[in-house]
Design an enzyme around this catalytic site. Structure first.
Site, PDB file in Angstrom:
ATOM      1  CE1 TYR A 138      -2.972  -3.106   0.379  1.00  0.00           C
ATOM      2  CE2 TYR A 138      -3.596  -2.368   2.553  1.00  0.00           C
ATOM      3  CZ  TYR A 138      -3.724  -3.266   1.519  1.00  0.00           C
ATOM      4  OH  TYR A 138      -4.614  -4.316   1.621  1.00  0.00           O
ATOM      5  CE  LYS A 189       2.814 -17.300  -1.505  1.00  0.00           C
ATOM      6  NZ  LYS A 189       2.435 -18.678  -1.133  1.00  0.00           N
ATOM      7  CG  ASP A 222       0.183 -19.970   1.104  1.00  0.00           C
ATOM      8  OD1 ASP A 222       1.088 -19.545   1.856  1.00  0.00           O
ATOM      9  OD2 ASP A 222       0.424 -20.710   0.139  1.00  0.00           O
ATOM     10  CG  ASP A 246      -6.280  -4.912   4.765  1.00  0.00           C
ATOM     11  OD1 ASP A 246      -7.152  -4.893   5.644  1.00  0.00           O
ATOM     12  OD2 ASP A 246      -6.387  -4.304   3.686  1.00  0.00           O
ATOM     13  CG  ASP A 250     -11.288  -7.799   7.548  1.00  0.00           C
ATOM     14  OD1 ASP A 250     -10.821  -6.930   8.312  1.00  0.00           O
ATOM     15  OD2 ASP A 250     -12.196  -7.566   6.723  1.00  0.00           O
TER      16      ASP A 250
END
Ligand code: ATP
Length: 363
Positions: A138, A189, A222, A246, A250
């Site tokens: 971001y 990752k 993942d 992010d 959630d």
């Protein structure tokens, strides 16, 4: 007596309902505790401000915030304004402008909450997710060329600086060290993203040397989602990039029972600028104006705000009030399967804040 200067930015959607509720809880705290008071200033920034002025907040808005001790923020989002404008024009402008580079999201299953994981006991899920909040995916770097033509192309560049990665890893290791389990999971990752994420891993290994008491492990993002669902008790403190955290936070909020419960702190750890506290949820237009938004996420956010101000006893008192209220199913809002209104939950938490005084204050 200490008077804290608090900026209130309700923003959009249910932010306009839950932030006044949060203010009420803080006011009930100061009514019950003569040692603490708050001086609130409300800023009407967001979608309505954009319609009137063509910007989500004024150009000198950050300056108005700099003198505050903390900011309580609702949400940014408007059905008639593109999401990237509402997000970049308000929330990200404040987070990046005030260098609130550590986004901290605690998750627990509060008393009385029926969380969706059937094999997960409340004590199995007690996490804090630390999200890099200033760069990465971001960062805003990128662009569009050949706009509107068949050969249009667009890039979003994930920008990671060594300094940025070091400071968030150091913050996360420090936070892990302050928690009883002293365990950190570094989400990565680096198998598929072979540059920045490899540097992320290298920096984690280096920073870990400064924290010999902290045990840590590395998990691909993942695999981290599956581990959160299948083995929640193996996690404690988690650090991840802006995008990864992010998404993971959630998921964490949903696993704890509802998006309406979770809090977030956008911290400038050096305290050079005020930090900003907000519920994890967004504008939730589907329920706005109905008086049924769950205000608990904002109340827990107020607890984080009080902790940041060093008001630890006051923070405990508000958290205890929240937990007494969530323990009562008659005070659950619709997202938790109940019928209580925002106003009823707020009144109940305020009443608990007032009545817990005798337990915490020596006679
Ligand atoms: P944004 O685009 O601003 O992130 P959103 O509506 O896409 O907002 P959220 O607001 O995070 O996303 O929430 C998704 C859904 O979860 C909402 O539509 C709403 O039904 C529910 N929800 C979120 N927060 C609350 C809350 N505080 N109380 C009750 N329901 C909530």
């Amino acid at each position: 007596m200490t008077t804290y200067k608090i900026a209130l930015i309700p923003g959009d959607g249910i932010g306009k309902e839950v932030i006044p509720a949060g203010r009420q809880v803080l006011e009930s705290l100061s009514a019950a505790d003569p040692e603490i008071s708050f001086s609130f200033e409300s800023f009407p920034w967001g979608g309505d401000y954009y319609r009137a002025h063509g910007a989500m907040m004024p150009a000198d808005g950050l300056e108005a915030l700099r003198g505050k001790d903390a900011i309580l923020f609702g949400s940014a989002g408007d059905p008639d304004i593109p999401d990237h404008i509402t997000l970049w024009g308000l929330r990200l402008k404040i987070c990046q402008g005030l260098d609130q580079y550590a986004n901290v999201r605690p998750t627990r299953i509060l008393p009385g909450i029926d969380a969706p994981l059937k094999r997960c006991r409340p004590e199995d899920l007690n996490w804090v997710i630390v999200r890099e909040n200033s760069e990465g995916e971001y960062s805003g770097a990128g662009g569009r060329v050949h706009q509107g033509l068949p050969m249009e192309a667009a890039t979003d560049l994930s920008m990671m600086t060594r300094a940025g990665v070091e400071r968030i890893q150091r913050y996360a290791f420090g936070l892990a060290q302050s928690r009883p389990r002293k365990h950190l999971t570094v989400v990565t990752k680096s198998n598929a993203q072979r540059h920045a994420m490899v540097m992320w891993d290298e920096v984690a290994r280096e920073v870990a040397q400064e924290f010999p008491e902290v045990t840590w492990d590395k998990e691909m993002v993942d695999a981290a989602t599956a581990r959160m669902v299948n083995h929640p008790a193996t996690l404690d403190t988690i650090v991840a990039t802006n995008l990864h955290a992010d998404i993971l936070s959630d998921l964490a909020a949903a696993l704890a029972g509802s998006l309406g419960i979770g809090p977030t702190a956008n911290i400038n750890p050096e305290r050079a600028t005020p930090s900003m506290f907000e519920p994890i949820h967004g504008s939730a237009f589907d329920i706005m104006g109905k008086g049924i938004a769950n205000p608990i996420g904002t109340f827990w956010t107020a607890v984080m705000l009080l902790e940041h101000l060093g008001e630890i006893e006051a923070a405990r008192r508000v958290m205890a009030a929240i937990e007494r209220v969530t323990a009562n199913p008659a005070l659950h809002t619709r997202d938790l399967g109940g019928t209580a209104t925002t106003a009823q939950v707020t009144a109940a938490v305020c009443a608990q804040v007032a009545s817990t005084r005798s337990c915490l204050t020596p006679a």
